[in-house]
Design a protein around this motif. Structure first.
Motif, PDB file in Angstrom:
ATOM      1  N   ILE A 150       0.904  -1.169  -0.266  1.00 54.22           N
ATOM      2  CA  ILE A 150      -0.230  -0.956   0.223  1.00 54.22           C
ATOM      3  C   ILE A 150       1.147   1.128   0.207  1.00 54.22           C
ATOM      4  N   VAL A 151       1.824   1.036   1.054  1.00 55.59           N
ATOM      5  CA  VAL A 151       2.843   2.463   1.202  1.00 55.59           C
ATOM      6  C   VAL A 151       3.214   2.507  -0.306  1.00 55.59           C
ATOM      7  N   ARG A 152       3.492   1.209  -1.176  1.00 51.37           N
ATOM      8  CA  ARG A 152       4.704   2.011  -2.331  1.00 51.37           C
ATOM      9  C   ARG A 152       3.122   2.553  -3.812  1.00 51.37           C
ATOM     10  N   ARG A 153       2.435   2.586  -2.986  1.00 51.58           N
ATOM     11  CA  ARG A 153       0.659   2.752  -4.633  1.00 51.58           C
ATOM     12  C   ARG A 153       1.275   4.221  -4.097  1.00 51.58           C
ATOM     13  N   ALA A 154       0.867   5.408  -2.818  1.00 49.71           N
ATOM     14  CA  ALA A 154       0.905   6.321  -2.608  1.00 49.71           C
ATOM     15  C   ALA A 154       1.931   7.144  -2.817  1.00 49.71           C
ATOM     16  N   ASP A 155       1.956   8.709  -2.439  1.00 49.08           N
ATOM     17  CA  ASP A 155       3.109   9.560  -2.636  1.00 49.08           C
ATOM     18  C   ASP A 155       3.553   9.857  -1.348  1.00 49.08           C
ATOM     19  N   ALA A 156       2.540   9.610  -0.189  1.00 41.35           N
ATOM     20  CA  ALA A 156       3.203   9.575   1.093  1.00 41.35           C
ATOM     21  C   ALA A 156       2.320   9.098   2.302  1.00 41.35           C
ATOM     22  N   VAL A 157       2.475   9.054   3.115  1.00 39.77           N
ATOM     23  CA  VAL A 157       1.698   8.409   4.520  1.00 39.77           C
ATOM     24  C   VAL A 157       1.234   8.934   5.498  1.00 39.77           C
TER      25      VAL A 157
END
Length: 244
Positions: A150-157
């Motif tokens: 999921i983290v890899r798909r987002a620009d930030a967390v």
């Protein structure tokens, strides 16, 4: 982003929206640099526009906030995002979906987390705006592969590290921060001021001075982390009501 950056969630309830001037004044007083302003399913309302305008008047960056635990299947997240961003109001998209709050989460964890990954990917593919996703740090301990995906798909967390002491916030988010570092993504540490039954999960019973002390301790500990993008407080309504 500097480690001193501050963000806050702002829920603009349609039946009783917050006063835009009061939200903006509080943001300025608390040195908030970004606000996640909720947008209803049908798109920005007059109240949304007023809140965004007031915050921008104080130099605050504004992201469209939205999410529902059902948004792990279908295209609802895309539909919402396209409506929310059509008027060019926002600087980013902030997804608060949280499928782990669903009643059918037990036994469907991998399926629902894979659905969240797909949703984040699909939303990010259809907007030029940066997409930030809220995640609970414990997911990194229990479901590390799904969390990392999921983290890899987002620009930030946005790490919802909902504890009320810096030592617990840092300990509870350690695994999540390691996985985020491996993905080379920026993250914020989020804390809560909403009244909940477990007092360790919120600053609601601590007051503003304790919140400031613990946030400062977190920021000091993470100042050397190039991925640390500051802190975020949930949410404006309860943060502003904290006793001094």
């Amino acid at each position: 982003m500097a480690s001193s950056a501050r963000a806050m969630w702002v829920w603009v309830h349609e039946a009783a929206p917050p006063d835009p001037a009061a939200v903006a004044a509080f943001a300025a007083q608390q040195r908030v640099t970004e606000a996640f302003v909720s947008v209803p399913w049908g798109g920005p309302t007059a109240a949304t526009h007023q809140c965004v305008a007031a915050l921008r008047g104080k130099g605050v960056r504004v992201s469209a906030l939205g999410g529902d635990p059902s948004w792990t299947t279908g295209t609802d997240a895309i539909t919402w995002m396209q409506r929310a961003t059509a008027a060019w109001l926002f600087d980013g998209v902030h997804l608060d979906i949280e499928p782990w709050t669903r009643r059918d989460w037990p036994g469907r964890e991998q399926e629902l987390l894979a659905g969240l990954e797909r949703t984040v990917k699909d939303v990010a593919a259809r907007t030029a705006l940066p997409v930030e996703v809220d995640l609970s740090p414990w997911l990194a301990d229990v479901h590390p592969a799904a969390f990392a995906a999921i983290v890899r798909r987002a620009d930030a967390v946005g790490l919802m590290a909902y504890r009320d002491r810096a030592t617990d916030i840092l300990a509870g988010s350690a695994s999540a921060r390691r996985l985020i570092a491996e993905a080379r993504k920026p993250y914020r540490i989020g804390v809560d001021t909403f009244p909940v039954p477990e007092p360790r999960e919120t600053f609601a019973d601590d007051g503003r001075a304790v919140l400031e002390r613990e946030l400062a301790a977190v920021a000091a500990q993470l100042a050397g982390d190039p991925r640390f993008a500051g802190v975020a407080v949930h949410d404006h309504q309860y943060w502003s009501a904290l006793p001094a």
